[in-house]
Write an enzyme that holds these catalytic residues in place. Structure first.
Site, mmCIF file in Angstrom:
data_model
loop_
_atom_site.group_PDB
_atom_site.id
_atom_site.type_symbol
_atom_site.label_atom_id
_atom_site.label_comp_id
_atom_site.label_asym_id
_atom_site.label_seq_id
_atom_site.Cartn_x
_atom_site.Cartn_y
_atom_site.Cartn_z
ATOM 1 N N LEU A 1 0.858 -1.188 0.000
ATOM 2 C CA LEU A 1 0.000 0.000 0.000
ATOM 3 C C LEU A 1 0.888 1.230 0.000
ATOM 4 C CD1 LEU A 1 -2.761 1.419 0.271
ATOM 5 C CD2 LEU A 1 -2.557 1.140 2.746
ATOM 6 N N ASP A 2 0.850 1.988 -1.097
ATOM 7 C CA ASP A 2 1.687 3.183 -1.231
ATOM 8 C C ASP A 2 0.837 4.330 -1.763
ATOM 9 O OD1 ASP A 2 3.951 4.778 -1.223
ATOM 10 O OD2 ASP A 2 4.604 4.135 -3.203
ATOM 11 N N ALA A 3 -0.276 4.592 -1.085
ATOM 12 C CA ALA A 3 -1.236 5.586 -1.573
ATOM 13 C C ALA A 3 -1.460 6.721 -0.590
ATOM 14 C CB ALA A 3 -2.579 4.901 -1.871
#
Length: 551
Positions: free
Chosen positions: A365-367
């Site tokens: 998760l890189d949001a």
């Protein structure tokens, strides 16, 4: 009013003025978010501040206009529209300079955007507020109630059109300056129509001058040195401002003024941002690297992490990126090529997980952003969904922006505690020796693991991954002391309050040295230039922190 009557309807001049003022006022309000957000962030305080300023200015304009409406004329409304167009030209020409100047004011971070919103959008909205009471005074309706109701209905219809057109048509297709020019010309054109058929020389000359001002403002602008480097691409997407900036051999993607991805044009294998090396930590926590067949990244940016995984592992990589323009920019400027092993999906991350039947061995998760976190990607319900889409021995990796301790760590503590509700074990790793806001990596396993630092170090030595994770393992943090931190839930929106302590604080992004993908370099922040020489540190101390602009 039947269809035939509606088709034959021709608005009066006051009605046209009200309609156009509605279109313009709401269009400028939507535009204000895109102008101010890159400097002050797109969090709730920026958006709420803009709404407050616009509504206050309109109310003041209604009040003053009502007091002066007796004896109002179409010519007076014409001059009001021209004055508004002049101010739109000022906004187009000087917004960047005014944003920089107002950002230096000593205000609490949550109120920092208010002066810019007041200066840039208060006056034109105030002037447009005069139009409705003037039009009601000039209305051909017989009663006061009928006249005011008719006027406000037309103004609201105009606002609906202005909001929809700006949001769904203009911003995705045009630059901010071009949209401002369009609104300015619309105001001038309406001002001219109000004086027809016998337009006199002064309004005609004034209209021509305002048109020239608008064109000059849109075509030029204050020349400013961009300390970040050469801007090779800039666009307004449906979601954010997108810029690609080259600074020497380093190419960086900026979203709403914040750095999100970077590559070394001379050394593509280098991890420019230190934290992207940490994305490989899940490969130490899987039973066997060769068993990792499917990987999912939620958040693409420049696709640096996904492309690295595609190159280093025999795995199929899916990427969920909600903004298609970001994916296009990654293809044009970051070497992204979709293939049998790399697929991009234009979707919201949570919706994608809800709709897919795939099971993944690793999900990254890189949001998240420093000032704006998608709330629905933080909750225990989302974490449970991630767990369901992972293999039984799968690993989840979240790139969380926060401080390791102190008030600015509130979001980190809440996020880790929330993840603990869905995963048996979680592990946190800082990416900077400083206690500033940074990229904290939280890794969760879908089954009980109980790894010690020694266990991870042994696996790091044995598996010989493409990156040496010794430094990352050394940066393992003890279990979070946030036992009192809230568990984030879909029906409990606390993320904005948890982000509050981070507003206006320095955000450190460690960089690797230009000649090595493994050696640390001076850290970078999302905001300003180098710190004063007095802040430099000795070689045995943590890396020097500098502050380029986040805005």
């Amino acid at each position: 009013m039947d269809l035939r009557t509606a088709a034959a309807y021709r608005p009066t001049k006051p009605e046209l003025a009200v309609f156009v003022s509605g279109v313009t006022s709401m269009g400028l309000e939507i535009l204000a978010v895109r102008i101010i957000a890159p400097q002050f962030g797109s969090h709730i305080y920026t958006v709420g501040g803009i709404l407050t300023v616009v509504l206050a200015a309109l109310s003041l304009g209604y009040w003053q206009g009502g007091k002066r409406a007796r004896g109002a004329t179409n010519r007076e409304m014409s001059w009001l529209l021209l004055a508004t167009a002049v101010y739109v030209a000022i906004v187009i020409y000087a917004s960047d300079m005014l944003l920089i100047q107002t950002s230096t004011l000593a205000l609490p971070p949550r109120y920092a955007s208010l002066p810019a919103a007041i200066i840039l959008f208060g006056p034109p909205t105030y002037l447009l507020g005069f139009i409705s009471p003037y039009a009601a005074e000039l209305s051909q309706k017989t009663g006061t109630g009928e006249a005011s109701g008719h006027v406000y209905a037309l103004g609201t219809i105009g606002s609906i059109l202005g909001s929809a057109a700006t949001t769904f048509v203009f911003i995705p297709a045009m630059s901010i300056d071009a949209i401002g020019l369009l609104f300015g010309i619309l105001l001038v054109g309406t001002a001219v129509v109000l004086t027809l058929p016998s337009i006199s020389r002064p309004p005609l000359i004034a209209s021509a001058i305002v048109i020239l001002l608008l064109v000059a403002a849109a075509g030029g602008g204050p020349i400013a040195y961009d300390h970040r480097g050469e801007v090779v691409h800039e666009s307004q997407t449906a979601y954010q401002q997108l810029e690609i900036v080259d600074d020497g051999d380093t190419r960086t993607m900026f979203l709403d003024g914040a750095r999100h991805s970077a590559i070394d044009l001379e050394d593509p294998n280098r991890h420019v941002f230190e934290y992207t090396r940490y994305f490989h930590l899940p490969m130490l926590m899987t039973e066997d690297v060769d068993d990792v067949d499917r990987v999912l990244f939620i958040g693409g940016g420049g696709y640096v992490g996904p492309q690295d995984f595609e190159d280093q592992y025999d795995a199929t990589v899916d990427v969920v990126e909600i903004d298609p323009d970001v994916t296009t920019a990654a293809e044009d400027y970051f070497g992204l090529e979709e293939s049998e092993t790399m697929t991009s999906h234009t979707y919201d991350g949570r919706q994608f997980l809800q709709n897919t039947d795939e099971t993944y061995d690793v999900i990254v998760l890189d949001a998240y952003k420093q000032d704006q976190v998608p709330f629905h990607l933080t909750t225990v319900e989302f974490m449970s969904l991630v767990s369901d889409r992972l293999a039984d021995d799968g690993v989840f990796h979240a790139n969380v922006i926060a401080s390791p301790s102190g008030p600015a760590a509130e979001f980190y503590h809440a996020q880790q505690r929330t993840m603990e509700q869905a995963f048996p074990d979680t592990y946190s790793f800082r990416t900077s020796e400083s206690n500033a806001i940074q990229n904290i990596q939280i890794v969760a396993t879908n089954h009980e693991t109980g790894f010690s630092e020694g266990d991870l170090a042994e696996r790091n030595d044995a598996r010989a991954l493409s990156v040496d994770l010794s430094d990352a393992i050394d940066n393992h943090m003890a279990d979070s002391d946030g036992n009192e931190a809230p568990i984030l839930r879909d029906d409990r929106g606390e993320v904005d309050s948890l982000l509050d302590p981070m507003l206006g604080q320095r955000y450190v992004i460690e960089e690797t040295a230009a000649d090595s993908s493994e050696s640390p370099a001076p850290a970078q922040s999302a905001g300003g230039g180098p710190l004063h020489a007095a802040t430099q540190q000795a070689a045995f101390e943590p890396p020097l922190v500098v502050t380029p602009s986040e805005r």
